[in-house]
Design a protein around this motif. Structure first.
Motif, PDB file in Angstrom:
ATOM      1  N   ASP A  81       9.513   9.111  -7.564  1.00  0.00           N
ATOM      2  CA  ASP A  81      10.782   9.450  -6.924  1.00  0.00           C
ATOM      3  C   ASP A  81      10.671  10.767  -6.158  1.00  0.00           C
ATOM      4  OD1 ASP A  81      13.719   8.806  -6.635  1.00  0.00           O
ATOM      5  OD2 ASP A  81      13.848  10.809  -7.517  1.00  0.00           O
ATOM      6  N   ARG A  82       9.991  11.733  -6.755  1.00  0.00           N
ATOM      7  CA  ARG A  82       9.827  13.034  -6.095  1.00  0.00           C
ATOM      8  C   ARG A  82       9.022  12.899  -4.813  1.00  0.00           C
ATOM      9  NH1 ARG A  82       5.710  17.031  -7.952  1.00  0.00           N
ATOM     10  NH2 ARG A  82       6.147  19.019  -6.951  1.00  0.00           N
ATOM     11  N   ILE A  83       7.939  12.142  -4.861  1.00  0.00           N
ATOM     12  CA  ILE A  83       7.099  11.961  -3.672  1.00  0.00           C
ATOM     13  C   ILE A  83       7.855  11.182  -2.599  1.00  0.00           C
ATOM     14  CG2 ILE A  83       5.059  10.734  -2.810  1.00  0.00           C
ATOM     15  CD1 ILE A  83       3.627  11.631  -5.392  1.00  0.00           C
ATOM     16  N   ASN A  84       8.573  10.134  -3.001  1.00  0.00           N
ATOM     17  CA  ASN A  84       9.362   9.380  -2.036  1.00  0.00           C
ATOM     18  C   ASN A  84      10.353  10.277  -1.302  1.00  0.00           C
ATOM     19  OD1 ASN A  84       8.124   6.944  -2.567  1.00  0.00           O
ATOM     20  ND2 ASN A  84       9.695   6.232  -3.983  1.00  0.00           N
ATOM     21  N   THR A  85      11.007  11.162  -2.051  1.00  0.00           N
ATOM     22  CA  THR A  85      11.975  12.060  -1.425  1.00  0.00           C
ATOM     23  C   THR A  85      11.301  13.002  -0.441  1.00  0.00           C
ATOM     24  OG1 THR A  85      13.443  11.944  -3.348  1.00  0.00           O
ATOM     25  CG2 THR A  85      13.723  13.826  -1.877  1.00  0.00           C
ATOM     26  N   LEU A  86      10.152  13.559  -0.825  1.00  0.00           N
ATOM     27  CA  LEU A  86       9.421  14.451   0.084  1.00  0.00           C
ATOM     28  C   LEU A  86       9.043  13.725   1.373  1.00  0.00           C
ATOM     29  CD1 LEU A  86       7.054  16.280  -2.456  1.00  0.00           C
ATOM     30  CD2 LEU A  86       8.912  17.323  -1.156  1.00  0.00           C
ATOM     31  N   VAL A  87       8.519  12.506   1.231  1.00  0.00           N
ATOM     32  CA  VAL A  87       8.063  11.755   2.403  1.00  0.00           C
ATOM     33  C   VAL A  87       9.249  11.303   3.243  1.00  0.00           C
ATOM     34  CG1 VAL A  87       6.879   9.655   3.174  1.00  0.00           C
ATOM     35  CG2 VAL A  87       5.911  11.023   1.318  1.00  0.00           C
ATOM     36  N   PHE A  88      10.259  10.744   2.621  1.00  0.00           N
ATOM     37  CA  PHE A  88      11.406  10.231   3.381  1.00  0.00           C
ATOM     38  C   PHE A  88      12.169  11.356   4.071  1.00  0.00           C
ATOM     39  CE2 PHE A  88      11.759   6.341   0.344  1.00  0.00           C
ATOM     40  CZ  PHE A  88      10.672   5.760   0.969  1.00  0.00           C
ATOM     41  N   ASP A  89      12.285  12.513   3.421  1.00  0.00           N
ATOM     42  CA  ASP A  89      12.939  13.651   4.081  1.00  0.00           C
ATOM     43  C   ASP A  89      12.158  14.071   5.323  1.00  0.00           C
ATOM     44  OD1 ASP A  89      14.918  13.643   2.185  1.00  0.00           O
ATOM     45  OD2 ASP A  89      14.296  15.492   1.182  1.00  0.00           O
ATOM     46  N   ALA A  90      10.816  14.049   5.226  1.00  0.00           N
ATOM     47  CA  ALA A  90       9.996  14.402   6.385  1.00  0.00           C
ATOM     48  C   ALA A  90      10.151  13.360   7.493  1.00  0.00           C
ATOM     49  CB  ALA A  90       8.531  14.517   5.975  1.00  0.00           C
ATOM     50  N   VAL A  91      10.213  12.092   7.110  1.00  0.00           N
ATOM     51  CA  VAL A  91      10.443  11.023   8.091  1.00  0.00           C
ATOM     52  C   VAL A  91      11.757  11.272   8.826  1.00  0.00           C
ATOM     53  CG1 VAL A  91      10.969   8.562   8.344  1.00  0.00           C
ATOM     54  CG2 VAL A  91       9.055   9.276   6.915  1.00  0.00           C
ATOM     55  N   ALA A  92      12.804  11.606   8.072  1.00  0.00           N
ATOM     56  CA  ALA A  92      14.115  11.851   8.688  1.00  0.00           C
ATOM     57  C   ALA A  92      14.064  13.048   9.634  1.00  0.00           C
ATOM     58  CB  ALA A  92      15.160  12.069   7.598  1.00  0.00           C
ATOM     59  N   ARG A  93      13.361  14.094   9.235  1.00  0.00           N
ATOM     60  CA  ARG A  93      13.264  15.279  10.113  1.00  0.00           C
ATOM     61  C   ARG A  93      12.596  14.954  11.441  1.00  0.00           C
ATOM     62  NH1 ARG A  93      12.031  17.824   5.188  1.00  0.00           N
ATOM     63  NH2 ARG A  93       9.791  17.748   5.585  1.00  0.00           N
ATOM     64  N   HIS A  94      11.705  13.967  11.428  1.00  0.00           N
ATOM     65  CA  HIS A  94      10.980  13.606  12.647  1.00  0.00           C
ATOM     66  C   HIS A  94      11.589  12.397  13.349  1.00  0.00           C
ATOM     67  CE1 HIS A  94       7.584  16.449  12.400  1.00  0.00           C
ATOM     68  NE2 HIS A  94       7.791  16.389  11.100  1.00  0.00           N
ATOM     69  N   GLY A  95      12.811  12.021  12.961  1.00  0.00           N
ATOM     70  CA  GLY A  95      13.504  10.955  13.678  1.00  0.00           C
ATOM     71  C   GLY A  95      13.005   9.564  13.400  1.00  0.00           C
ATOM     72  N   GLY A  96      12.500   9.315  12.181  1.00  0.00           N
ATOM     73  CA  GLY A  96      11.919   8.023  11.864  1.00  0.00           C
ATOM     74  C   GLY A  96      12.764   7.174  10.929  1.00  0.00           C
ATOM     75  N   SER A  97      12.170   6.084  10.455  1.00  0.00           N
ATOM     76  CA  SER A  97      12.822   5.138   9.547  1.00  0.00           C
ATOM     77  C   SER A  97      11.983   4.996   8.290  1.00  0.00           C
ATOM     78  CB  SER A  97      12.969   3.769  10.220  1.00  0.00           C
ATOM     79  OG  SER A  97      13.327   2.774   9.263  1.00  0.00           O
ATOM     80  N   ILE A  98      12.649   4.832   7.133  1.00  0.00           N
ATOM     81  CA  ILE A  98      11.927   4.710   5.861  1.00  0.00           C
ATOM     82  C   ILE A  98      11.371   3.308   5.644  1.00  0.00           C
ATOM     83  CG2 ILE A  98      13.307   6.559   4.844  1.00  0.00           C
ATOM     84  CD1 ILE A  98      14.750   4.363   3.189  1.00  0.00           C
ATOM     85  N   SER A  99      11.707   2.361   6.518  1.00  0.00           N
ATOM     86  CA  SER A  99      11.116   1.024   6.416  1.00  0.00           C
ATOM     87  C   SER A  99      10.882   0.473   7.809  1.00  0.00           C
ATOM     88  CB  SER A  99      12.015   0.069   5.629  1.00  0.00           C
ATOM     89  OG  SER A  99      11.422  -1.215   5.568  1.00  0.00           O
ATOM     90  N   ALA A 100       9.631   0.113   8.096  1.00  0.00           N
ATOM     91  CA  ALA A 100       9.286  -0.412   9.413  1.00  0.00           C
ATOM     92  C   ALA A 100       9.172  -1.933   9.407  1.00  0.00           C
ATOM     93  CB  ALA A 100       7.972   0.200   9.897  1.00  0.00           C
ATOM     94  N   GLU A 101       8.485  -2.476   8.393  1.00  0.00           N
ATOM     95  CA  GLU A 101       8.263  -3.921   8.396  1.00  0.00           C
ATOM     96  C   GLU A 101       8.282  -4.545   7.011  1.00  0.00           C
ATOM     97  OE1 GLU A 101       4.438  -4.664  10.150  1.00  0.00           O
ATOM     98  OE2 GLU A 101       3.340  -3.585   8.605  1.00  0.00           O
ATOM     99  N   HIS A 102       8.318  -3.759   5.943  1.00  0.00           N
ATOM    100  CA  HIS A 102       8.287  -4.321   4.593  1.00  0.00           C
ATOM    101  C   HIS A 102       9.675  -4.610   4.049  1.00  0.00           C
ATOM    102  CE1 HIS A 102       4.095  -2.349   3.742  1.00  0.00           C
ATOM    103  NE2 HIS A 102       4.030  -3.373   4.581  1.00  0.00           N
ATOM    104  N   GLY A 103      10.711  -4.048   4.666  1.00  0.00           N
ATOM    105  CA  GLY A 103      12.062  -4.247   4.182  1.00  0.00           C
ATOM    106  C   GLY A 103      12.474  -3.200   3.161  1.00  0.00           C
ATOM    107  N   ILE A 104      13.687  -3.369   2.647  1.00  0.00           N
ATOM    108  CA  ILE A 104      14.261  -2.450   1.670  1.00  0.00           C
ATOM    109  C   ILE A 104      14.124  -2.996   0.253  1.00  0.00           C
ATOM    110  CG2 ILE A 104      16.402  -1.333   0.900  1.00  0.00           C
ATOM    111  CD1 ILE A 104      15.223  -0.121   3.420  1.00  0.00           C
ATOM    112  N   GLY A 105      14.371  -4.297   0.092  1.00  0.00           N
ATOM    113  CA  GLY A 105      14.265  -4.922  -1.218  1.00  0.00           C
ATOM    114  C   GLY A 105      15.118  -4.214  -2.246  1.00  0.00           C
ATOM    115  N   SER A 106      14.606  -4.128  -3.476  1.00  0.00           N
ATOM    116  CA  SER A 106      15.284  -3.348  -4.502  1.00  0.00           C
ATOM    117  C   SER A 106      14.655  -1.973  -4.661  1.00  0.00           C
ATOM    118  CB  SER A 106      15.259  -4.091  -5.838  1.00  0.00           C
ATOM    119  OG  SER A 106      13.920  -4.319  -6.269  1.00  0.00           O
ATOM    120  N   LEU A 107      13.403  -1.816  -4.212  1.00  0.00           N
ATOM    121  CA  LEU A 107      12.707  -0.534  -4.379  1.00  0.00           C
ATOM    122  C   LEU A 107      13.399   0.594  -3.624  1.00  0.00           C
ATOM    123  CD1 LEU A 107       8.844  -1.124  -4.282  1.00  0.00           C
ATOM    124  CD2 LEU A 107      10.283  -0.509  -6.230  1.00  0.00           C
TER     125      LEU A 107
END
Length: 475
Positions: free
Chosen positions: A406-432
Motif C-alpha cells: 500500500d505504501r509503495i502504491n501510494t508513492l508511485v500513484f502520487d508520482a503518476v498524478a504529479r506528472h499528469g498520468g493515469s494509474i491504469s493504462a491497460e490492465h483495468g481497475i478490478g478490485s485491486l
C-alpha cells in the motif's frame, strides 16, 4: 440457493453448472493474489444461454462475475469468498461468426482466444493487430472488457479503437445487438464505448465486430541499446520521423528486467543488456517491400547512432530471429513471477514526462525502500509503462507485499498524478485498485460513472466491487 441452481442447469445443461471438484482455474486469479468461492461456475454456449443465466440471477438477486481466459492482473474476474456469486465463464462462446473482406471486419464471440482471432484473420489474408503476451489464453471478450492494449497500440490503437460493434447481454438479461460494422454511426450515445473497459460491471459482452487490416509486405525488428530513458524518447521521435505509420512497435526494457529473463530463461539469448541501462525493441511494418523496410531501418539507426541516442543495435535477419527478440520482451512478466511475488503498476504518462517520472520515482523508492528492485518495461510508444517493484534480494516476498504494497502504491500513484498520468493504462481497475481510484479520479467523473452504473445495473449484480468500490456505509 437450490432453486437458482436448478434454473441454471435448465438454462445451460447440468454438465455446465460446476459446483464441486477442483475449480481453481476459475476461482483463483492468474497472479494467485486472490482465491474466491463461487456458488457455481456456469458455462453457457450461446448468447441466449447467457441471457437466460443473467435473468435467473437477477430474479434471485445473485451477483455475476463474468470471466474470459482469467488472465487479468487486477483481480477483476474471480468471485469473492462469500460462496454466493455465480462465475459466468464465456469460454464456450468461441466461434468466429463471420469475416467480411470488403468491409475489413471480423465478427467473433467473446470466448474466442485472441490467438485464434489472429489466426482466423490471417487465414483470410488479413491482419488483426491486437497482440499481447497472454494471447494464447486470453479471450477477446476479456480484452474488450479491460480495453487491452498490447504491443501495437502505437499504430493500431487499443481494443476500443479496433472495435466497431458489440453484442451485449444487459443486467436485466436482454440482448443488445450492436454488431454493426459501420465506421460512421452518429445516432446518439456511443453505447459500445460504455461497455468496452467496464470490466463486466455494466453487462456481459458476448460478441464483437472488429477491424481488420491488410497484411504488411514486410516486418522488420530491431533491438537497440540506449544510454538513458531520455535517449529512448529521443529514439522514438527519430523513429516517427523516419518510419511514419510503419512504426508498429516500440518497447522499452530496463537492465534489471532483462537480467531476470537471462537468469530464469538462460536458453534465451538476450542481446546487449549487460552493458546498457535500457534496451528498446522496434518493429517496422512496411507495405512496399522488405528491401524498402530495411533501407528505412538502416537510415533510422544510422541517425540514432550519430546522435548518440543509440549505442549499439542489431536487426533481425529472419522471422525466427524477430520472434526470438519479441519472446524476450514477452518473457519479462514470466521471469518476474519466477523471481517471486511482486507489485505491478500499469501506468500511463505523456511520453515527454516519462524520463522525469522514472528518475524521480526511482530515487523516491530507493530512499524509502532500501534495496528495492525495479522491473521497468513497457510500451513507450504509447506512454504505457509497467513500473513493477520486486522485493529486495533475500527478503521474503510475501511479507514484503503485506507490509509495503500500500505504501509503495501510494508513492508511485502520487508520482503518476504529479506528472499528469493515469494509474491504469491497460490492465483495468478490478478490485485491486478500486479503493485507490477515488484518490486519483475526478469526483465529477466518479459521480457520472456511478450514475451510469446505477442506470444500467440498478440491482448491482454485475461484478460488484470492481472498478467502483462500494460507497461508504455499504458492503
Amino acid at each position: 440457493m437450490p432453486v437458482l441452481l436448478d434454473q441454471l442447469r435448465r438454462a445451460v445443461g447440468a454438465d455446465h453448472v460446476l459446483t464441486e471438484g477442483d475449480l481453481t482455474a476459475y476461482e483463483q486469479d492468474w497472479r494467485q493474489r486472490a482465491r474466491g468461492k463461487a456458488l457455481a461456475v456456469v458455462r453457457p454456449a450461446s448468447t441466449d444461454q447467457v441471457a437466460a443465466v443473467v435473468r435467473a440471477c437477477a430474479a434471485a438477486g445473485a451477483s455475476i462475475v463474468p470471466q474470459g481466459g482469467n488472465t487479468g492482473l487486477a483481480v477483476g474476474s474471480v468471485p469473492d469468498a462469500s460462496g454466493r456469486q455465480v462465475l459466468l465463464s464465456l469460454r464456450r462462446l468461441d466461434q468466429v461468426r463471420a469475416v467480411d473482406p470488403a468491409n475489413l471486419t471480423i465478427t467473433v464471440e467473446a470466448g474466442c482466444i485472441l490467438q485464434n482471432v489472429q489466426a482466423a484473420a490471417e487465414s483470410a489474408g488479413f491482419l488483426f493487430p491486437l497482440s499481447l503476451a497472454a494471447e494464447g489464453s486470453c479471450t477477446l471478450g476479456g480484452n474488450l472488457a479491460a480495453n487491452a492494449g498490447g504491443t501495437q497500440v502505437l499504430r493500431y490503437g487499443n481494443a476500443r479503437e479496433l472495435c466497431l460493434g458489440l453484442e451485449v447481454v444487459t443486467a436485466q438479461g436482454e440482448v443488445w445487438d450492436g454488431l454493426s460494422g459501420l465506421r460512421k454511426d452518429n445516432t446518439g450515445y456511443d453505447l459500445r464505448d460504455l461497455f468496452i473497459g467496464s470490466e463486466g460491471t455494466l453487462g456481459v459482452i458476448t460478441a464483437a465486430t472488429m477491424k481488420l487490416y491488410p497484411q504488411p509486405a514486410a516486418r522488420l525488428t530491431a533491438w537497440a541499446a540506449v544510454p538513458s530513458m531520455q535517449a529512448a524518447v529521443d529514439l522514438l521521435g527519430l523513429a516517427h520521423r523516419h518510419l511514419g505509420a510503419g512504426l508498429t512497435g516500440f518497447e522499452v526494457m530496463n537492465q534489471f528486467a532483462l537480467s531476470l529473463v537471462a537468469r530464469h530463461y538462460p536458453q534465451q539469448r538476450v542481446p546487449l543488456w549487460q552493458d546498457t541501462p535500457w534496451c528498446v525493441l522496434l518493429e517496422n511494418s512496411d507495405h512496399e517491400s522488405e528491401a524498402h523496410a530495411r533501407a528505412l531501418f538502416e537510415r533510422l539507426l544510422e541517425a540514432a547512432l550519430a546522435s548518440g541516442c543509440v549505442t549499439d543495435a542489431v536487426v533481425a535477419e529472419s522471422l525466427s530471429q524477430a520472434q526470438a527478440l519479441w519472446h524476450i520482451r514477452e518473457s519479462i512478466p514470466l521471469a518476474q513471477a519466477e523471481e517471486g511475488l511482486n507489485i505491478k503498476h500499469d501506468i500511463s504518462l505523456p511520453v515527454s514526462r516519462i524520463p522525469a517520472f522514472v528518475a524521480e520515482t526511482d530515487a523516491l523508492l530507493a530512499a524509502n525502500v532500501p534495496g528495492v528492485r525495479l522491473v521497468d518495461f513497457g510500451h513507450l510508444g504509447d506512454g504505457n509503462l509497467h513500473y513493477n517493484v520486486q522485493a529486495p534480494e533475500g527478503q521474503d516476498a510475501a511479507a514484503f507485499l503485506r507490509t509495503q504494497e500500500d505504501r509503495i502504491n501510494t508513492l508511485v500513484f502520487d508520482a503518476v498524478a504529479r506528472h499528469g498520468g493515469s494509474i491504469s493504462a491497460e490492465h483495468g481497475i478490478g478490485s485491486l485498485k478500486a479503493a485507490k481510484l477515488p484518490h486519483y479520479k475526478s469526483p465529477v467523473a466518479l459521480q457520472m460513472m456511478r450514475a451510469i452504473k446505477h442506470a444500467l445495473d440498478p440491482k448491482d449484480i454485475m461484478n460488484p466491487g470492481r472498478v467502483l468500490a462500494a460507497p461508504r456505509g455499504h458492503e
